[in-house]
Design a protein around this motif. Structure first.
Motif, short mmCIF file in Angstrom:
data_model
loop_
_atom_site.label_atom_id
_atom_site.label_comp_id
_atom_site.label_asym_id
_atom_site.label_seq_id
_atom_site.Cartn_x
_atom_site.Cartn_y
_atom_site.Cartn_z
N MET A 116 117.35 -8.87 103.82
CA MET A 116 118.37 -9.58 103.96
C MET A 116 118.73 -10.83 102.76
SD MET A 116 117.26 -11.69 106.89
CE MET A 116 116.28 -13.35 107.04
N THR A 117 119.41 -11.35 102.89
CA THR A 117 119.87 -12.02 101.77
C THR A 117 119.68 -13.54 102.35
OG1 THR A 117 121.93 -12.48 101.80
CG2 THR A 117 120.59 -11.10 99.47
N THR A 118 119.50 -14.87 101.94
CA THR A 118 119.20 -15.83 103.37
C THR A 118 119.93 -17.10 102.50
OG1 THR A 118 116.82 -15.22 103.61
CG2 THR A 118 117.74 -17.50 104.19
N GLY A 119 120.45 -17.97 103.03
CA GLY A 119 121.54 -19.40 102.54
C GLY A 119 120.50 -20.45 103.07
N VAL A 120 120.84 -21.99 102.52
CA VAL A 120 120.79 -22.50 103.12
C VAL A 120 121.44 -23.67 102.72
CG1 VAL A 120 119.40 -24.74 103.04
CG2 VAL A 120 117.90 -22.91 102.36
N VAL A 121 122.17 -24.16 104.01
CA VAL A 121 123.27 -25.35 104.14
C VAL A 121 122.88 -26.62 104.64
CG1 VAL A 121 125.42 -26.19 105.41
CG2 VAL A 121 124.94 -23.10 105.19
N ILE A 122 122.94 -27.40 103.33
CA ILE A 122 122.69 -28.98 103.74
C ILE A 122 124.18 -29.70 104.04
CG2 ILE A 122 121.24 -30.76 102.34
CD1 ILE A 122 119.79 -28.48 100.90
N SER A 123 123.34 -30.48 105.19
CA SER A 123 125.04 -31.22 105.30
C SER A 123 124.02 -32.53 104.51
CB SER A 123 125.41 -31.90 106.37
OG SER A 123 123.41 -32.36 107.25
N THR A 124 125.14 -33.68 103.57
CA THR A 124 124.60 -34.58 103.02
C THR A 124 126.22 -35.61 102.93
OG1 THR A 124 124.20 -35.32 100.85
CG2 THR A 124 125.82 -33.44 100.62
N TYR A 125 126.04 -37.21 103.01
CA TYR A 125 126.95 -38.01 102.50
C TYR A 125 126.27 -39.32 101.80
CZ TYR A 125 130.39 -41.60 103.46
OH TYR A 125 131.19 -42.67 103.13
#
Length: 274
Positions: free
Chosen positions: A7-16
């Motif tokens: 499986m491929t893995t992504g990381v979602v990082i919220s920022t402001y």
């Protein structure tokens, strides 16, 4: 052993608008034992300072920068745009102020199972230590060492047990902790296909429980949650919350009550506008 090798893995990082904290977080992803296939930064309207930082780190990390203009707290909207930009099979969600330990992605991958989402936690640092952590502290792993943190003035409490790196201990603590395995926006993961099925995050929601509502819909669809708060470790850097708004929180509570009462599995106000 990672049983999800394919499986491929992504990381979602919220920022402001906090490039100083975001940089420390990105340094953590440069030191992972298992690298992300993609890192999607969900940017809720930051200025050029954040854009320039992301451009600099894009030479070291597989970053996709997803941005929209600043029009108040719209985290759920930018998260849905980030999900639409993602291609990985499995997505880990976190925030700009959460430095991952070197085994963070590896741990999420190891525990990933069909029909489940994973619920992690964080170890909160005081402001002085948050400011003082250096790139070398992150790369070397010192920042996660309890003895080192105590030498910097950290006051010890039961919460420090989260930093104990012992598999038998962490498995026991995951099992006996009274904390619910809910969806926590700073440290949770799930298959992208299950996010799409739920239509992502409800864009009516502002700050305060917006992450939990998404997890509640996953549970309504028949998914189970698994507790990994003592296994998948993040250092949470201190910060203020000027966007906290009691009126918005009460609106969010009403949406969550409706989700629970109707056992809603899919929002009409998500990735696809229905």
């Amino acid at each position: 052993m990672d049983r999800n090798n394919d499986m491929t893995t992504g990381v979602v990082i919220s920022t402001y608008n906090n490039p100083e904290w975001l940089e420390k977080t990105l340094l953590g992803y440069m030191s992972q034992s298992c690298k992300a296939d993609e890192i999607i930064i969900a940017d809720d309207g930051s200025t050029d300072n954040t854009r320039k930082l992301i451009e600099r780190y894009s030479t070291h990390l597989p970053i996709i920068h997803v941005w929209h203009e600043d029009n108040g707290f719209r985290k759920t909207e930018i998260l849905n745009k980030a999900i639409s930009a993602a291609t990985a099979d499995y997505l880990i969600f976190t925030d700009q102020d959460c430095i991952p330990r070197s085994d963070f992605i590896e741990t999420h991958r190891r525990y990933a199972r069909e029909g489940y989402f994973l619920s992690g936690g964080y170890f909160k640092l005081p402001m002085d230590i948050s400011r003082d952590i250096t790139p070398d502290d992150i790369a070397s792993g010192r920042a996660f060492d309890l003895k080192w943190l105590r030498s910097r003035g950290l006051k010890c409490s039961f919460k420090c047990s989260k930093l104990v790196k012992s598999k038998p201990f962490t498995m026991l603590m995951n099992r006996i902790t009274p904390a619910r395995a809910s969806w926590n926006g700073c440290n949770s993961s799930v298959w992208r296909k299950d996010i799409i099925k739920a239509n992502g995050f409800d864009e009516r929601m502002r700050y305060g429980g917006e992450d939990r509502e998404f997890g509640e819909r996953l549970v309504n669809s028949g998914m189970k949650s698994r507790q990994i708060r003592y296994s998948a470790i993040l250092l949470h850097l201190d910060h203020n919350r000027p966007y906290k708004n009691e009126e918005a929180i009460e609106i969010n509570r009403a949406i969550r009550r409706e989700t629970k009462a109707t056992r809603r599995m899919r929002t009409q106000f998500g990735i696809d506008k229905e």
